[in-house]
Design an enzyme around this catalytic site. Structure first.
Site, mmCIF file in Angstrom:
data_model
loop_
_atom_site.group_PDB
_atom_site.id
_atom_site.type_symbol
_atom_site.label_atom_id
_atom_site.label_comp_id
_atom_site.label_asym_id
_atom_site.label_seq_id
_atom_site.Cartn_x
_atom_site.Cartn_y
_atom_site.Cartn_z
ATOM 1 N N GLU A 1 0.527 27.508 -10.082
ATOM 2 C CA GLU A 1 -0.488 27.078 -11.053
ATOM 3 C C GLU A 1 -1.618 28.113 -11.075
ATOM 4 O OE1 GLU A 1 -2.885 23.941 -9.416
ATOM 5 O OE2 GLU A 1 -3.490 23.183 -11.385
ATOM 6 N N LYS B 1 -1.118 20.658 -18.546
ATOM 7 C CA LYS B 1 -1.293 19.681 -17.480
ATOM 8 C C LYS B 1 -1.907 18.382 -17.980
ATOM 9 C CE LYS B 1 -3.180 19.493 -12.740
ATOM 10 N NZ LYS B 1 -3.894 20.330 -11.712
ATOM 11 N N CYS C 1 1.013 20.847 -10.482
ATOM 12 C CA CYS C 1 0.207 20.394 -9.365
ATOM 13 C C CYS C 1 0.040 18.879 -9.247
ATOM 14 C CB CYS C 1 -1.138 21.111 -9.370
ATOM 15 S SG CYS C 1 -1.869 21.141 -7.738
HETATM 16 N N1 ING Z 1 -4.779 20.215 -6.784
HETATM 17 C C1 ING Z 1 -4.591 19.096 -5.937
HETATM 18 C C2 ING Z 1 -3.221 18.449 -6.036
HETATM 19 O O1 ING Z 1 -2.997 17.445 -6.704
HETATM 20 C C3 ING Z 1 -5.447 17.064 -4.963
HETATM 21 C C4 ING Z 1 -5.674 18.089 -6.058
HETATM 22 C C5 ING Z 1 -5.340 17.469 -3.624
HETATM 23 C C6 ING Z 1 -5.296 15.737 -5.294
HETATM 24 C C7 ING Z 1 -5.085 16.533 -2.617
HETATM 25 C C8 ING Z 1 -5.055 14.782 -4.297
HETATM 26 C C9 ING Z 1 -4.934 15.182 -2.960
HETATM 27 O O2 ING Z 1 -2.357 18.963 -5.330
HETATM 28 C C10 ING Z 1 -4.573 20.338 -8.123
HETATM 29 N N2 ING Z 1 -4.851 21.557 -8.658
HETATM 30 O O3 ING Z 1 -4.178 19.407 -8.827
#
Ligand code: ING
Length: 309
Positions: free
Chosen positions: A47, A123, A168
């Site tokens: 990403e 996204k 992601c």
């Molecule tokens: N990053 C993270 C992901 O979903 C996150 C945000 C991290 C959400 C940890 C929940 C827990 O992997 C992105 N860019 O979405």
């Protein structure tokens, strides 16, 4: 009959805030060459692979934000990726920040071995927050900088199989996977930037790698699809990002796994026909799903079901 394909996840180590796009692109071309030398016909990059993960900083003015976006694809900076695709005869998946007129998206594309863009995804599940929250050791302003994707979850016929994409945070939502499963996806390509530390639930820091693979393995198994997940990893501008880039079989098994948090290529031989072992048996949707009972899943007043219980 089998439909074999050799595929690669190209994990990127940190990209510095002042690292030019050309530098990140050169790193990715080197990994395309490495993957090609190992027989891969498809390489999946992370990403927002062209720059550092800029949503970790609050920027008040739009020009500062827009500097992290691509107004055209390919551009002079990204053309070497398309040139390498044609030179090596290899397809690639790339995540980047897209400007489309007045709109801004967290986008991914699938590019064929002839350099043609075969599919685009924007996204849908944008995590994080909107306002400046300086209490955080690093912020997560995707809700501020990107609009929700408006292309759905496209699944296209490419490279001998049916290929979908997500990005992601999408991987954490079962709806993402089922919407592609219902289109007979046989391979889902995705990139991620996932911090080890989650400010709102620090007790989960130790579980980030587990939740990463849990989400992708479940998505693979419950929809009978291969998954290629590529991380931007390592200590990037003071923020530790998990690695764990992986290639996952429709059985949910991890068949290739990165072991560093730097630039690393992992390769696996897949066979799209393997998806049928799952989709014609335990997850034969026509035989076993009960969609007439699933209405609450798409009820905008989703909370209503809690009152009913
Ligand atoms: N990053 C993270 C992901 O979903 C996150 C945000 C991290 C959400 C940890 C929940 C827990 O992997 C992105 N860019 O979405």
């Amino acid at each position: 009959m089998s439909r074999p394909l050799t595929v690669a996840a190209a994990q990127l180590g940190p990209i510095a805030k002042d690292e030019p796009r050309a530098s990140a692109v050169a790193r990715m071309v080197a990994m395309m060459e490495k993957a090609s030398a190992r027989g891969a016909a498809l390489v999946v990059f992370p990403e927002l692979a062209l720059t550092t993960f800029f949503p970790r900083w609050f920027m008040a003015d739009q020009p500062s934000v827009d500097a992290w976006f691509e107004a055209e694809m390919p551009s002079a900076d990204t053309a070497p990726l398309f040139d390498a695709a044609r030179r090596l005869g290899i397809a690639f998946h790339l995540g980047y920040a897209e400007i489309d007129g007045p709109h801004r998206y967290n986008t991914a594309i699938l590019v064929g071995p002839d350099g043609a863009i075969l599919s685009k995804y924007r996204k849908v599940h944008l995590p994080g927050h909107w306002d400046d929250e300086p209490w955080r050791p690093f912020q997560h302003l995707e809700k501020r900088y990107f609009e929700r994707g408006n292309l759905g979850f496209p699944v296209v016929d490419a490279l001998g199989g049916r290929i979908g994409m997500c990005i992601c945070n999408d991987r954490r939502w079962p709806e993402t996977w089922r919407l592609m499963g219902l289109q007979d996806a046989e391979l889902v390509c995705l990139g991620y930037n996932t911090p080890q530390h989650y400010p709102n639930a620090p007790g989960h820091d130790r579980l980030q790698d587990f939740h990463n693979h849990l989400s992708m393995q479940a998505g693979a198994y419950q929809n009978g699809t291969y998954v290629i997940g590529a991380a931007k990893a390592g200590l990037e501008e003071g923020c530790e990002l998990i690695g764990g880039s992986a290639i996952i079989a429709p059985t949910g098994e991890i068949i290739a796994l990165a072991t560093t948090r730097g630039d690393e290529v992992v390769v696996a031989d897949i066979d799209f026909d393997t998806c049928r072992e799952i989709r014609k048996n335990i997850f034969d949707f026509a035989q076993h799903r009960q969609p007439d009972l699933y209405g609450a899943l798409v009820d905008p007043a989703g909370g209503a079901i809690r009152k009913a219980v």
